[in-house]
Design a protein around this motif. Structure first.
Motif, mmCIF file in Angstrom:
data_model
loop_
_atom_site.group_PDB
_atom_site.id
_atom_site.type_symbol
_atom_site.label_atom_id
_atom_site.label_comp_id
_atom_site.label_asym_id
_atom_site.label_seq_id
_atom_site.Cartn_x
_atom_site.Cartn_y
_atom_site.Cartn_z
ATOM 1 N N VAL A 266 -27.795 59.543 32.740
ATOM 2 C CA VAL A 266 -27.240 58.242 33.162
ATOM 3 C C VAL A 266 -25.882 58.000 32.496
ATOM 4 O O VAL A 266 -24.903 57.645 33.158
ATOM 5 N N THR A 286 -25.848 60.395 39.165
ATOM 6 C CA THR A 286 -26.942 60.528 38.176
ATOM 7 C C THR A 286 -28.075 61.382 38.743
ATOM 8 O O THR A 286 -28.588 62.282 38.060
ATOM 9 N N ALA A 308 -30.615 54.068 35.848
ATOM 10 C CA ALA A 308 -29.352 53.909 36.582
ATOM 11 C C ALA A 308 -29.482 52.822 37.654
ATOM 12 O O ALA A 308 -28.572 52.000 37.838
#
Ligand code: F2R
Ligand code: MG
Ligand code: MG
Length: 349
Positions: A266, A286, A308
């Motif tokens: 992330v 991500t 995320a």
């Protein structure tokens, strides 16, 4: 978005499902060229493919049990959650569960069982599991409880139904804390985000069971803290290879080798990267990056997706990816219900 907005809740739960569904393709692969990842992901965009359905695995199956239990019981209820895990496994055993946890899920189905935490304690000759199965389903605890002490307490208990080794349940505590902080907008200051996690884990890993387990398993005194320091060192560097990430943090089925890795994914993908498509937003970066690490890709992408998604919100989730993933629509609806529970609890209701 504003802290703890509905969009962040929806982003967290939906992106976790996406990570699991798209990550399943590469689970267990030793090397995954980025080219293969991008090809797999661009396949989701192909409208001509008609019904593309990527099935979810144990990660989402167990997360759904946690969500349903928290919503139905308006909080944590160990008996109810244990029953749901057992029922889900018996209805759909082919979702790719860990080979050890299956024994726990079978025992949890017994009506004679008095202590629902006992089957987990019996695992691996009484040492308990250090797998990432508790962490992979920990995000809903951050979406149900507004206060950090509750998030930590219930993520730990919820994991202990299957993972009694502290290296298993503390992975769940770390994952739930990362989602909690991300929901508050803490990822806009990445250095402070990681420092806060380290400070919290210093306390969590200072408990005697954690110190004992780390000693028995010949890990660092506070293994998650040590890995989080490595995450901090890696994000300080502008260039870092996939091989270095795997060797420093791991990409395996143990919580210690996957939760800090997911957090790194992330943080690393907060900025554009030259090996990822320019048109990708942070959430797509991500998930793609998590898959390119190989190893336990569904679970690392699921955990990174939750963190995320809580940062970028549901607007960042590509609709074309979502329509291919089993359970994504349900996750979206349930996230809105968790948002209501969270705000009800924070107002003392
Ligand atoms: N199981 C998988 N993937 C492997 C194959 C699936 C295959 N694709 C298929 O088609 O069937 N994925 C899922 O499992 C992980 C979560 O596992 P969980 O729930 O933690 O299970 P378990 O059994 O408790 O632990 C996993 C393994 O870790 C080792 N282990 C754990 N504790 C141990 C200890 N104290 N001593 C020795 N070994 C220990 C064992 O090998 C366990 O089997 C996720 O990746 C999910 O996606
Ligand atoms: Mg899985
Ligand atoms: Mg997995």
């Amino acid at each position: 978005g504003t802290p703890a907005s509905k969009s962040r809740f929806r982003g967290a739960l939906v992106a976790a499902v996406l990570g699991d569904c798209v990550g399943g393709e590469f689970e267990g692969a030793e090397e995954v060229p980025m080219e293969s990842v991008l090809q797999h992901l661009s396949g989701l965009e192909d409208e001509t493919k008609g019904n593309c359905v990527l099935e979810y695995s144990d990660d989402t199956a167990m997360t759904r049990c946690v969500v349903q239990s928290l919503l139905n019981r308006s909080g944590y209820d160990e008996q109810d959650l244990a029953r749901r895990f057992a029922k889900e496994y018996s209805a759909s055993p082919g979702r790719g569960y860990g080979s050890g946890v299956i024994q726990v899920l079978k025992k949890l189905a017994s009506p004679q069982l008095v202590d629902v935490y006992q089957p987990a304690r019996d695992q691996f000759n009484g040492r308990g599991s250090f797998g990432n199965g508790g962490a992979m389903r920990a995000a809903p605890f951050a979406l149900a409880f507004p206060n950090l002490p509750d998030v930590k307490r219930f993520a730990r208990l919820g994991a202990m139904l299957t993972h009694s080794c502290s290296l298993g349940y503390n992975g769940a505590v770390l994952q739930a804390m990362a989602v909690h902080l991300s929901l508050q907008g803490a990822l806009s200051l990445p250095q402070q985000f990681i420092s806060r996690l380290i400070t919290e884990m210093e306390e969590v890993e200072g408990e005697k069971e954690a110190l004992r387990d780390a000693r028995i398993l010949k890990e660092a005194e506070k293994p998650f803290c040590e890995r989080l320091h490595r995450v901090r060192d890696l994000i300080d560097r502008n260039k870092v290879s996939i091989e270095e990430v795997i060797s420093e943090l791991g990409n395996g089925i143990a919580a210690l080798h996957s939760v800090p890795t997911a957090i790194f994914c992330v943080l690393h993908c907060l900025q554009p990267r030259d090996y990822l498509p320019e048109n990708y937003g942070g959430l797509e970066r991500t998930i793609a990056y998590s898959l390119a690490l190989g190893g336990d890709t569904d679970t690392i992408a699921c955990m990174a997706g939750a963190i995320a998604g809580a940062h970028y919100g549901v607007e960042a989730v590509p609709q074309r990816w979502m329509r291919c993933c089993e359970g994504a629509e349900d996750a979206d609806m349930n996230a809105a219900r968790l948002h209501a529970l969270y705000h009800q609890t924070s107002q003392g209701g």
